[in-house]
Write a protein that holds these residues in place. Structure first.
Motif, short mmCIF file in Angstrom:
data_model
loop_
_atom_site.label_atom_id
_atom_site.label_comp_id
_atom_site.label_asym_id
_atom_site.label_seq_id
_atom_site.Cartn_x
_atom_site.Cartn_y
_atom_site.Cartn_z
N ASP A 186 37.17 37.47 22.41
CA ASP A 186 37.34 38.84 21.90
C ASP A 186 38.38 38.77 20.78
O ASP A 186 39.57 38.68 21.04
N ARG A 187 37.92 38.78 19.53
CA ARG A 187 38.80 38.63 18.38
C ARG A 187 38.87 39.93 17.57
O ARG A 187 37.85 40.54 17.29
N LYS A 188 40.08 40.27 17.15
CA LYS A 188 40.27 41.33 16.15
C LYS A 188 41.05 40.71 15.00
O LYS A 188 42.19 40.29 15.15
N ILE A 189 40.41 40.64 13.83
CA ILE A 189 40.97 39.96 12.67
C ILE A 189 41.03 40.95 11.50
O ILE A 189 40.00 41.50 11.10
N ILE A 190 42.22 41.17 10.99
CA ILE A 190 42.38 42.06 9.84
C ILE A 190 43.03 41.27 8.71
O ILE A 190 44.12 40.71 8.87
N VAL A 191 42.35 41.22 7.57
CA VAL A 191 42.86 40.54 6.39
C VAL A 191 43.12 41.59 5.32
O VAL A 191 42.20 42.32 4.92
N ASP A 192 44.37 41.69 4.86
CA ASP A 192 44.75 42.65 3.82
C ASP A 192 45.07 41.91 2.52
O ASP A 192 45.94 41.03 2.48
N LEU A 193 44.35 42.28 1.48
CA LEU A 193 44.60 41.74 0.14
C LEU A 193 45.55 42.71 -0.54
O LEU A 193 45.14 43.76 -1.05
N ILE A 194 46.84 42.39 -0.53
CA ILE A 194 47.85 43.39 -0.83
C ILE A 194 48.38 43.36 -2.26
O ILE A 194 49.11 44.27 -2.65
N GLU A 195 48.00 42.33 -3.03
CA GLU A 195 48.46 42.26 -4.41
C GLU A 195 47.32 41.80 -5.32
O GLU A 195 46.32 41.24 -4.86
N LYS A 196 47.48 42.03 -6.62
CA LYS A 196 46.41 41.74 -7.59
C LYS A 196 45.93 40.29 -7.49
O LYS A 196 46.71 39.37 -7.27
N TYR A 197 44.61 40.14 -7.67
CA TYR A 197 43.95 38.84 -7.75
C TYR A 197 44.02 38.04 -6.44
O TYR A 197 43.73 36.84 -6.43
N ALA A 198 44.40 38.68 -5.36
CA ALA A 198 44.32 38.03 -4.05
C ALA A 198 42.86 37.90 -3.64
O ALA A 198 42.03 38.77 -3.93
N SER A 199 42.53 36.81 -2.94
CA SER A 199 41.16 36.62 -2.47
C SER A 199 41.16 35.98 -1.09
O SER A 199 42.06 35.21 -0.74
N ALA A 200 40.12 36.31 -0.32
CA ALA A 200 39.98 35.75 1.02
C ALA A 200 38.50 35.52 1.32
O ALA A 200 37.65 36.38 1.01
N ASP A 201 38.22 34.38 1.91
CA ASP A 201 36.87 34.04 2.37
C ASP A 201 36.98 33.68 3.84
O ASP A 201 37.57 32.66 4.19
N VAL A 202 36.44 34.54 4.71
CA VAL A 202 36.54 34.35 6.16
C VAL A 202 35.18 33.92 6.69
O VAL A 202 34.15 34.55 6.40
N LYS A 203 35.16 32.84 7.47
CA LYS A 203 33.93 32.29 8.01
C LYS A 203 34.04 32.20 9.53
O LYS A 203 35.08 31.79 10.05
N THR A 204 32.98 32.57 10.23
CA THR A 204 32.95 32.39 11.68
C THR A 204 31.65 31.69 12.06
O THR A 204 30.57 32.05 11.60
N ALA A 205 31.79 30.67 12.91
CA ALA A 205 30.63 29.94 13.46
C ALA A 205 30.72 30.06 14.98
O ALA A 205 31.72 29.67 15.58
N CYS A 206 29.66 30.57 15.59
CA CYS A 206 29.75 30.94 17.00
C CYS A 206 28.49 30.48 17.74
O CYS A 206 27.37 30.75 17.30
N LEU A 207 28.70 29.78 18.85
CA LEU A 207 27.62 29.44 19.76
C LEU A 207 27.79 30.33 20.99
O LEU A 207 28.79 30.22 21.70
N THR A 208 26.82 31.21 21.22
CA THR A 208 27.00 32.29 22.17
C THR A 208 26.12 32.11 23.40
O THR A 208 24.90 32.27 23.33
N SER A 209 26.76 31.77 24.52
CA SER A 209 26.04 31.69 25.79
C SER A 209 26.70 32.60 26.83
O SER A 209 26.31 32.61 27.98
#
Length: 228
Positions: A62-85
């Protein structure tokens, strides 16, 4: 940074990516118990963050992830890989809070028998954040009828001069592909394992070290064989 979780049940994580820093983080979840996380990341001026999660284990998440880009030219690439059983739940937000920021996410899940996958993926651009971009992508590949996959994509845009898109899909394994690979001498479980590994291995793209990358791909293959 490569982080491996062996014994964890609850994590509160705060990260600041300072101005002009380029950072790549891969978090591999190998715990056997249920994991609950609250994660908040700030990305500052002209900084770049690649943040990847590998939840390829047979435990609830159970994940809660918040990414804030708070200044100019900030960048974020978030990736999740999940095997769900079992139960895997994600609430993931990337918020553009300054002009000319870029938020991207790629969420890929393979859902097995009795799996319950839930992804709430939000890209948000606040008013005044002109020139910003938001591109969330979420995909679930289902291997069995006795599973549940829910993807909720959101684009919340309060500015006109922006670029935004989202892609979402929930589907099953292509029967023609499955049949073709079986005619080449593979049984059904072997075929499904190969497909799952190919679907999830993109998570290693964040790693430059070839030895570590190959080691993690081996981990993925072993986990897929174990769970599938």
């Amino acid at each position: 940074v490569y982080i491996k979780l062996n014994k964890a049940d609850k994590i509160d994580l705060d990260i600041n990516v300072e101005a002009n820093v380029k950072s790549s983080i891969l978090i591999w979840n190998d715990t056997k118990d249920s994991l609950v996380t609250k994660e908040h990341i700030n990305v500052k001026d002209n900084a770049n963050l690649t943040l990847a999660y590998a939840d390829i284990n047979n435990s609830n998440v159970d994940r809660k992830i918040i990414v804030d880009l708070i200044e100019k030219y900030a960048s974020a690439d978030v990736k999740t890989a999940c095997l769900t059983s079992c139960d895997k739940k994600y609430i993931l937000e990337i918020n553009s809070k300054a002009p000319f920021t870029l938020g991207q996410m790629e969420n890929f899940s393979v859902v097995l028998k009795d799996g319950n996958y839930y992804m709430d993926a939000t890209g948000r651009i606040l008013k005044g954040c002109n020139g910003s971009k938001s591109h969330p992508t979420s995909r679930a590949l289902c291997f069995d009828a006795k599973q549940k996959a829910t993807i909720l994509p959101h684009l919340l845009i309060d500015e006109n001069d922006v670029e935004a898109s989202h892609a979402t899909s929930v589907g099953s394994v292509d029967e023609n592909q499955l049949f073709y690979m079986q005619t080449r001498g593979l049984n059904k479980n072997e075929v499904l394992s190969l497909i799952a590994v190919g679907y999830l291995s993109f998570i290693t793209d964040v790693i430059d070290d070839e030895d570590l990358k190959n080691s993690i791909i081996d981990h993925i293959e072993n986990k897929v064989k174990e769970i599938c």
